[in-house]
Design an enzyme around this catalytic site. Structure first.
Site, PDB file in Angstrom:
ATOM      1  N   ASP A  33       0.791  -1.046   0.134  1.00  0.00           N
ATOM      2  CA  ASP A  33      -0.034   0.003  -0.196  1.00  0.00           C
ATOM      3  C   ASP A  33       0.932   1.273  -0.018  1.00  0.00           C
ATOM      4  OD1 ASP A  33      -3.081   1.347   0.519  1.00  0.00           O
ATOM      5  OD2 ASP A  33      -1.504   2.180   1.864  1.00  0.00           O
ATOM      6  N   TYR A  69       2.940   9.846  -0.676  1.00  0.00           N
ATOM      7  CA  TYR A  69       3.983   9.171   0.175  1.00  0.00           C
ATOM      8  C   TYR A  69       5.357   9.518  -0.522  1.00  0.00           C
ATOM      9  CZ  TYR A  69       0.363   6.365   2.438  1.00  0.00           C
ATOM     10  OH  TYR A  69      -0.866   6.094   3.179  1.00  0.00           O
ATOM     11  N   LYS A  96      -2.875   5.767  -4.170  1.00  0.00           N
ATOM     12  CA  LYS A  96      -3.926   6.709  -3.739  1.00  0.00           C
ATOM     13  C   LYS A  96      -3.829   8.130  -4.425  1.00  0.00           C
ATOM     14  CE  LYS A  96      -3.747   4.839   0.886  1.00  0.00           C
ATOM     15  NZ  LYS A  96      -2.398   4.583   0.995  1.00  0.00           N
ATOM     16  N   HIS A 115      -7.512   9.639  -2.009  1.00  0.00           N
ATOM     17  CA  HIS A 115      -6.791   9.437  -0.506  1.00  0.00           C
ATOM     18  C   HIS A 115      -7.861  10.119   0.594  1.00  0.00           C
ATOM     19  CE1 HIS A 115      -2.478   9.373   1.270  1.00  0.00           C
ATOM     20  NE2 HIS A 115      -3.453   9.176   2.141  1.00  0.00           N
TER      21      HIS A 115
HETATM   22  N1  LIG Z   1      -5.243   6.309   3.697  1.00  0.00           N
HETATM   23  C1  LIG Z   1      -4.583   6.949   4.872  1.00  0.00           C
HETATM   24  O1  LIG Z   1      -4.952   7.941   5.040  1.00  0.00           O
HETATM   25  C2  LIG Z   1      -3.848   6.378   5.543  1.00  0.00           C
HETATM   26  C3  LIG Z   1      -3.164   7.047   6.757  1.00  0.00           C
HETATM   27  C4  LIG Z   1      -2.223   6.295   7.683  1.00  0.00           C
HETATM   28  C5  LIG Z   1      -1.793   5.153   7.093  1.00  0.00           C
HETATM   29  N2  LIG Z   1      -2.026   4.272   5.714  1.00  0.00           N
HETATM   30  C6  LIG Z   1      -1.623   3.198   5.350  1.00  0.00           C
HETATM   31  O2  LIG Z   1      -1.432   2.254   6.587  1.00  0.00           O
HETATM   32  C7  LIG Z   1      -0.142   1.519   6.592  1.00  0.00           C
HETATM   33  C8  LIG Z   1      -0.108   1.302   8.133  1.00  0.00           C
HETATM   34  O3  LIG Z   1      -0.271   2.755   8.906  1.00  0.00           O
HETATM   35  P1  LIG Z   1       0.838   3.369   9.586  1.00  0.00           P
HETATM   36  O4  LIG Z   1       2.294   3.138   8.954  1.00  0.00           O
HETATM   37  O5  LIG Z   1       0.430   4.639   9.968  1.00  0.00           O
HETATM   38  O6  LIG Z   1       0.950   2.663  11.227  1.00  0.00           O
HETATM   39  P2  LIG Z   1       0.678   1.154  11.670  1.00  0.00           P
HETATM   40  O7  LIG Z   1       0.978   0.115  10.823  1.00  0.00           O
HETATM   41  O8  LIG Z   1      -0.357   1.176  12.793  1.00  0.00           O
HETATM   42  O9  LIG Z   1       2.296   1.155  12.862  1.00  0.00           O
HETATM   43  C9  LIG Z   1       3.557   1.252  12.345  1.00  0.00           C
HETATM   44  C10 LIG Z   1       4.422   1.588  13.526  1.00  0.00           C
HETATM   45  O10 LIG Z   1       4.402   0.661  14.468  1.00  0.00           O
HETATM   46  C11 LIG Z   1       5.728   0.042  14.409  1.00  0.00           C
HETATM   47  N3  LIG Z   1       5.480  -1.337  14.399  1.00  0.00           N
HETATM   48  C12 LIG Z   1       5.081  -2.004  13.552  1.00  0.00           C
HETATM   49  N4  LIG Z   1       5.043  -3.011  13.699  1.00  0.00           N
HETATM   50  C13 LIG Z   1       5.234  -3.493  15.090  1.00  0.00           C
HETATM   51  C14 LIG Z   1       5.505  -4.403  16.270  1.00  0.00           C
HETATM   52  N5  LIG Z   1       5.042  -5.572  15.771  1.00  0.00           N
HETATM   53  N6  LIG Z   1       5.810  -4.278  17.395  1.00  0.00           N
HETATM   54  C15 LIG Z   1       6.139  -2.876  17.634  1.00  0.00           C
HETATM   55  N7  LIG Z   1       6.258  -1.923  16.892  1.00  0.00           N
HETATM   56  C16 LIG Z   1       5.903  -2.075  15.561  1.00  0.00           C
HETATM   57  C17 LIG Z   1       6.520   0.636  13.286  1.00  0.00           C
HETATM   58  O11 LIG Z   1       7.873   0.949  13.829  1.00  0.00           O
HETATM   59  P3  LIG Z   1       9.140   0.509  12.702  1.00  0.00           P
HETATM   60  O12 LIG Z   1       8.899   1.055  11.179  1.00  0.00           O
HETATM   61  O13 LIG Z   1      10.398   1.505  13.401  1.00  0.00           O
HETATM   62  O14 LIG Z   1       9.355  -0.966  12.776  1.00  0.00           O
HETATM   63  C18 LIG Z   1       5.725   2.138  13.233  1.00  0.00           C
HETATM   64  O15 LIG Z   1       6.436   3.046  14.043  1.00  0.00           O
HETATM   65  C19 LIG Z   1       0.727   2.778   6.287  1.00  0.00           C
HETATM   66  O16 LIG Z   1       2.078   2.575   5.760  1.00  0.00           O
HETATM   67  C20 LIG Z   1      -0.053   3.373   5.032  1.00  0.00           C
HETATM   68  O17 LIG Z   1       0.318   2.359   3.941  1.00  0.00           O
HETATM   69  C21 LIG Z   1      -3.025   5.034   5.045  1.00  0.00           C
END
Ligand SMILES: NC(=O)c1ccc[n+]([C@@H]2O[C@H](COP(=O)([O-])OP(=O)(O)OC[C@H]3O[C@@H](n4cnc5c(N)ncnc54)[C@H](OP(=O)(O)O)[C@@H]3O)[C@@H](O)[C@H]2O)c1
Length: 284
Positions: A43, A48, A73, A106
């Site tokens: 994704d 990004y 997106k 998005h």
């Molecule tokens: N459509 C939208 O508006 C929108 C908004 C936000 C996100 N997104 C999408 O959703 C994806 C995921 O969301 P996100 O990146 O915001 O956050 P997330 O996946 O909820 O959390 C990522 C964070 O948690 C840490 N982490 C990951 N796995 C872990 C584990 N098993 N144990 C401990 N820490 C862990 C990562 O650190 P490290 O990287 O340092 O390991 C990072 O800081 C995004 O990458 C993006 O593709 C979309």
């Protein structure tokens, strides 16, 4: 890997890898590591600034393109038919692919009907396999779903144990639209990684709080796209398919819902102003 059939018949993995906030210089490595772990869904987004690096990893990863599922997106600054149309071609170029598996609007700002028409057209011509939206809360979602030809296949929303989007799930269910969870780990907010209920359930299965939270979402029918820059966490977040939560455990975790975002209130006027300004300033 578990798959779900979208409302147009396209199959989407229930687990993918998100690349938001991964700097461009780290993205190729992270995507290659994720693919080596077993992820087949990636994704990204125009906003990004790492579509090109995702595309490079996809090009060299050795997995046939048809076994991968690429989501991107359209950003607010590319809203409206003409700009969205051009930006779809630009995303294809950056991703180095002939087709995008899932393209989303998005944010529900700018001329999103024009954007949607451009996506519908690209879908008809084979440039995109499925289309949808992101951050369309139930009111915006009902509006767009009611006035377009192609009902959105997916709505990507913030979902994790603390924000379960129960109302949105009820509404989207009526339209056959799937939820893909963004920030499915809540980026660790509200101490998700050490939450005692998640940890207690996990002890029975030898799983972490993060894994129990992700498993809970998948068992609730929500696709997840956790992000990590660490391969051991990519592995942890991928290792979800050898255990099943009981009905009692699912109920216990349903009770963790706080019913509001850990990040943003899409109904707040100041948030709308922030997105309008971001859409004007952030041209991609
Ligand atoms: N459509 C939208 O508006 C929108 C908004 C936000 C996100 N997104 C999408 O959703 C994806 C995921 O969301 P996100 O990146 O915001 O956050 P997330 O996946 O909820 O959390 C990522 C964070 O948690 C840490 N982490 C990951 N796995 C872990 C584990 N098993 N144990 C401990 N820490 C862990 C990562 O650190 P490290 O990287 O340092 O390991 C990072 O800081 C995004 O990458 C993006 O593709 C979309």
């Amino acid at each position: 890997m578990e798959y779900v059939k979208l409302n147009n018949g396209v199959e989407m993995p229930m687990l993918g890898f998100g690349v938001y906030q991964i700097p461009a210089e780290d993205t190729k490595r992270c995507v290659l590591e994720a693919v080596s772990v077993g992820y087949r869904s990636i994704d990204t987004a125009q906003a990004y600034a790492n579509e090109a690096e995702v595309g490079e990893a996809v090009r060299i990863c050795g997995i046939p393109r048809e076994e991968l599922f690429l989501t991107t997106k359209i950003w607010i600054s590319n809203g409206g038919y003409d700009k969205a149309r051009a930006s779809i071609d630009e995303s294809l170029r950056r991703l180095k692919t002939d087709y995008i598996d899932l393209m989303l609007i998005h944010q529900p700002f700018n001329d999103y009907y024009g954007t949607y028409r451009a996506m519908e057209e690209a879908c008809r011509s084979g440039k995109i396999r499925a289309i949808g939206v992101s951050n369309f809360m139930p009111d915006r979602f009902i509006d767009i779903a009611g006035f377009v030809e192609t009902v959105p296949a997916v709505n990507q929303l913030e979902v994790h144990v603390f924000q379960q989007q129960k109302k949105a799930r009820e509404i989207l269910g009526k339209y056959g639209t799937r939820i893909m969870a963004w920030s499915p780990l809540a980026q660790g907010k509200n101490n998700l990684f050490t939450n005692e209920d998640l940890t207690a359930v996990g002890e029975k299965y030898g799983k972490t709080a993060a894994q129990v939270n992700l498993r809970f979402l998948i068992q609730s029918g929500v696709a997840v796209i956790p992000k990590s820059t660490h391969i051991e966490r990519m592995e942890e977040n991928f290792d979800l398919f050898d255990f099943t939560l009981t009905d009692d455990e699912m109920k216990k975790l349903e009770a963790l819902d706080l019913g509001h975002s850990q990040f943003i209130d899409h109904y707040a006027p100041e948030v709308a102003e922030m997105f309008v300004n971001a859409g004007k300033a952030h041209m991609v």
